[in-house]
Design a protein around this motif. Structure first.
Motif, short mmCIF file in Angstrom:
data_model
loop_
_atom_site.label_atom_id
_atom_site.label_comp_id
_atom_site.label_asym_id
_atom_site.label_seq_id
_atom_site.Cartn_x
_atom_site.Cartn_y
_atom_site.Cartn_z
N ASN A 4 1.99 -10.01 -33.23
CA ASN A 4 3.25 -9.46 -33.51
C ASN A 4 3.02 -8.79 -34.98
O ASN A 4 2.58 -9.21 -35.68
CB ASN A 4 4.37 -10.63 -33.66
N LYS A 21 6.62 -8.29 -29.40
CA LYS A 21 6.43 -9.59 -28.83
C LYS A 21 4.73 -9.47 -28.45
O LYS A 21 4.65 -8.54 -27.33
CB LYS A 21 7.40 -10.02 -27.66
N ARG A 62 12.42 0.23 -27.12
CA ARG A 62 11.44 -0.85 -26.90
C ARG A 62 11.05 -0.69 -25.51
O ARG A 62 11.75 -0.41 -24.65
CB ARG A 62 12.15 -2.12 -27.03
N GLY A 68 5.73 -9.84 -20.51
CA GLY A 68 6.67 -10.57 -21.74
C GLY A 68 6.35 -9.69 -22.94
O GLY A 68 6.77 -10.19 -23.75
N GLU A 70 6.35 -6.71 -25.64
CA GLU A 70 7.29 -5.85 -26.09
C GLU A 70 6.95 -5.02 -27.32
O GLU A 70 6.28 -5.56 -28.27
CB GLU A 70 8.54 -6.44 -26.39
#
Length: 100
Positions: A4, A21, A62, A68, A70
């Motif tokens: 991240n 993410k 985004r 999952g 991002e």
């Protein structure tokens, strides 16, 4: 593995992103069909984007994948974001609750 907050740039256009993410799928994050590199890394500059991945990116949007991951686009460009050959999609905004 990408973490991240990692900042990445495209090798084929002006696109830059920040990882919001992290997920294992981001190890194959590409823009314009070419692997993305850390911001500040030297790029060859003569690599052309793959026509199948030249849809462009939108600043401030985004992009997400099924795993999952991002990323947030901080600088728009002409290449499209993908993990391998699977294109990332713009994350939809959550609808606000109705105020009666």
């Amino acid at each position: 593995m990408i973490k991240n907050g990692t900042r990445l740039q495209s090798q084929v256009c002006d696109t830059q992103v920040i990882v919001v993410k992290a997920a294992e799928s981001l190890d194959d994050l590409r823009c314009g069909g070419q692997p993305m590199v850390a911001v500040g890394s030297s790029t060859s500059g003569d690599v052309a984007p793959d026509p199948d991945f030249a849809g462009g990116t939108a600043m401030g949007k985004r992009y997400v994948d099924d795993g999952g991951a991002e990323v947030l686009v901080t600088k728009a460009g002409t290449g499209s974001l993908s993990v391998g050959v699977i294109a990332l999609v713009i994350k939809e905004a959550k609808p606000l609750p109705a105020s009666d």
